[in-house]
Design a protein around this motif. Sequence first.
Motif, mmCIF file in Angstrom:
data_model
loop_
_atom_site.group_PDB
_atom_site.id
_atom_site.type_symbol
_atom_site.label_atom_id
_atom_site.label_comp_id
_atom_site.label_asym_id
_atom_site.label_seq_id
_atom_site.Cartn_x
_atom_site.Cartn_y
_atom_site.Cartn_z
ATOM 1 N N CYS A 106 0.848 -1.194 0.000
ATOM 2 C CA CYS A 106 0.000 0.000 0.000
ATOM 3 C C CYS A 106 0.884 1.245 0.000
ATOM 4 O O CYS A 106 1.650 1.461 0.954
ATOM 5 C CB CYS A 106 -0.915 0.011 1.218
ATOM 6 N N ARG A 107 0.765 2.041 -1.042
ATOM 7 C CA ARG A 107 1.521 3.288 -1.125
ATOM 8 C C ARG A 107 0.642 4.445 -0.657
ATOM 9 O O ARG A 107 -0.466 4.639 -1.161
ATOM 10 C CB ARG A 107 1.989 3.543 -2.555
ATOM 11 N N ILE A 108 1.125 5.185 0.335
ATOM 12 C CA ILE A 108 0.382 6.334 0.845
ATOM 13 C C ILE A 108 0.605 7.502 -0.109
ATOM 14 O O ILE A 108 1.727 7.995 -0.262
ATOM 15 C CB ILE A 108 0.844 6.704 2.271
ATOM 16 N N ASN A 109 -0.461 7.954 -0.759
ATOM 17 C CA ASN A 109 -0.353 9.075 -1.694
ATOM 18 C C ASN A 109 -0.546 10.420 -1.009
ATOM 19 O O ASN A 109 0.059 11.418 -1.406
ATOM 20 C CB ASN A 109 -1.399 8.946 -2.804
ATOM 21 N N ASN A 110 -1.399 10.425 0.015
ATOM 22 C CA ASN A 110 -1.729 11.686 0.679
ATOM 23 C C ASN A 110 -2.252 11.387 2.068
ATOM 24 O O ASN A 110 -2.903 10.356 2.292
ATOM 25 C CB ASN A 110 -2.787 12.447 -0.131
ATOM 26 N N VAL A 111 -1.959 12.270 3.019
ATOM 27 C CA VAL A 111 -2.449 12.156 4.387
ATOM 28 C C VAL A 111 -3.175 13.445 4.743
ATOM 29 O O VAL A 111 -2.621 14.541 4.603
ATOM 30 C CB VAL A 111 -1.297 11.922 5.394
ATOM 31 N N LEU A 112 -4.416 13.301 5.170
ATOM 32 C CA LEU A 112 -5.212 14.452 5.609
ATOM 33 C C LEU A 112 -5.525 14.268 7.087
ATOM 34 O O LEU A 112 -6.297 13.386 7.460
ATOM 35 C CB LEU A 112 -6.503 14.553 4.797
ATOM 36 N N ALA A 113 -4.899 15.096 7.936
ATOM 37 C CA ALA A 113 -5.059 14.941 9.378
ATOM 38 C C ALA A 113 -5.679 16.177 10.018
ATOM 39 O O ALA A 113 -5.532 16.415 11.207
ATOM 40 C CB ALA A 113 -3.700 14.649 10.021
ATOM 41 N N ASP A 114 -6.396 16.976 9.241
ATOM 42 C CA ASP A 114 -7.013 18.198 9.732
ATOM 43 C C ASP A 114 -8.460 17.909 10.142
ATOM 44 O O ASP A 114 -9.342 17.771 9.301
ATOM 45 C CB ASP A 114 -6.967 19.276 8.645
ATOM 46 N N GLY A 115 -8.700 17.798 11.457
ATOM 47 C CA GLY A 115 -10.048 17.516 11.947
ATOM 48 C C GLY A 115 -10.458 16.071 11.792
ATOM 49 O O GLY A 115 -11.629 15.731 11.913
ATOM 50 N N GLY A 116 -9.511 15.182 11.542
ATOM 51 C CA GLY A 116 -9.772 13.762 11.369
ATOM 52 C C GLY A 116 -8.509 13.117 10.844
ATOM 53 O O GLY A 116 -7.424 13.715 10.881
ATOM 54 N N TYR A 117 -8.629 11.903 10.342
ATOM 55 C CA TYR A 117 -7.462 11.235 9.772
ATOM 56 C C TYR A 117 -7.894 10.400 8.586
ATOM 57 O O TYR A 117 -8.613 9.404 8.741
ATOM 58 C CB TYR A 117 -6.753 10.354 10.800
ATOM 59 N N SER A 118 -7.479 10.838 7.400
ATOM 60 C CA SER A 118 -7.792 10.121 6.167
ATOM 61 C C SER A 118 -6.527 9.989 5.333
ATOM 62 O O SER A 118 -5.627 10.834 5.403
ATOM 63 C CB SER A 118 -8.852 10.860 5.342
ATOM 64 N N VAL A 119 -6.480 8.932 4.549
ATOM 65 C CA VAL A 119 -5.375 8.739 3.622
ATOM 66 C C VAL A 119 -5.938 8.375 2.255
ATOM 67 O O VAL A 119 -7.030 7.816 2.144
ATOM 68 C CB VAL A 119 -4.402 7.632 4.097
ATOM 69 N N GLU A 120 -5.169 8.704 1.219
ATOM 70 C CA GLU A 120 -5.423 8.152 -0.105
ATOM 71 C C GLU A 120 -4.324 7.140 -0.358
ATOM 72 O O GLU A 120 -3.149 7.426 -0.149
ATOM 73 C CB GLU A 120 -5.402 9.217 -1.187
ATOM 74 N N VAL A 121 -4.736 5.949 -0.804
ATOM 75 C CA VAL A 121 -3.817 4.821 -0.897
ATOM 76 C C VAL A 121 -3.935 4.170 -2.271
ATOM 77 O O VAL A 121 -5.045 3.993 -2.788
ATOM 78 C CB VAL A 121 -4.119 3.765 0.186
ATOM 79 N N THR A 122 -2.792 3.808 -2.843
ATOM 80 C CA THR A 122 -2.773 2.936 -4.013
ATOM 81 C C THR A 122 -2.263 1.575 -3.570
ATOM 82 O O THR A 122 -1.173 1.468 -2.997
ATOM 83 C CB THR A 122 -1.869 3.493 -5.124
ATOM 84 N N THR A 123 -3.061 0.559 -3.817
ATOM 85 C CA THR A 123 -2.748 -0.798 -3.374
ATOM 86 C C THR A 123 -2.524 -1.705 -4.576
ATOM 87 O O THR A 123 -3.350 -1.746 -5.499
ATOM 88 C CB THR A 123 -3.903 -1.380 -2.537
#
Length: 274
Positions: A106-123
Amino acid sequence: MIPFAKAHACGNDFLIVTEDSAANRDFAELTRRLCARNTGVGADGIEFFAWIGSKCGRVRLHNADGSIAEISGNGTRCVAAWMSSMIGAKAGDELRIETDAGLRICRINNVLADGGYSVEVTTGMGIPSSARKIVTLADGRSVEGIAVSTGNPHFVIVVEDPDFSVARNAWQTIGAEICAHSDFLHQTNVEFVRILSPEEIEIRIFERGVGPTTSSGTGTSASATAAIAFHACASNLRVLSPGGAQTVSWRGPGSELELTGPATLIARGEAWCG
């Protein structure tokens, strides 16, 4: 008390429970209790996790009904989001997750940690296989589709009606019958696909061990495999489901398929389990 994290990928929700915290428990029974929507935490399944390195882990997936599944693409991505939060992963980092269908990177493309925690992933989803197949229903009708393996089994049906019906039967009804059909020794996931354009398809999913779901990573991958291999769709394909959009990149037979989409952590907590 059982510690857990909860995450979702396009509405397909999973609990992440470490094997250590669930030691000496019946994983199937624990899954049924915790995944119950009204009396438990609620989820489509549990990913039982063990660390095997600083950026590497092993999972075993149980569906909401307690049955074991080889892999979930969305579940794997949810685990990647949880791992990412635990180790403070950055964009460009790669996480290795061992599943019952093999290693997934799983390659982490982006991390959004503002007011929560989300990632965009290419698997990397492995090399899919596919073949045309006809299933005969209990009433004698034949349903043409494409049997696809993405590490777990799928039967993909291309439909034309906007309601995804098959011969005037609701897709949920057809999905339930085919899922449990004797042609599939260990049952099968069933996807219904509408081709909107060469670059975009829309799907509905009847998931083995769960039923209708808002999304599925392996179901998205299987649907794209069928659309690209048999219906001349583009090798970079946008796949819409009720839970949101994912993107599949696949160069065709013999090559690995890549799935890109989001995953979001929902909660951490502890559950009473007797």
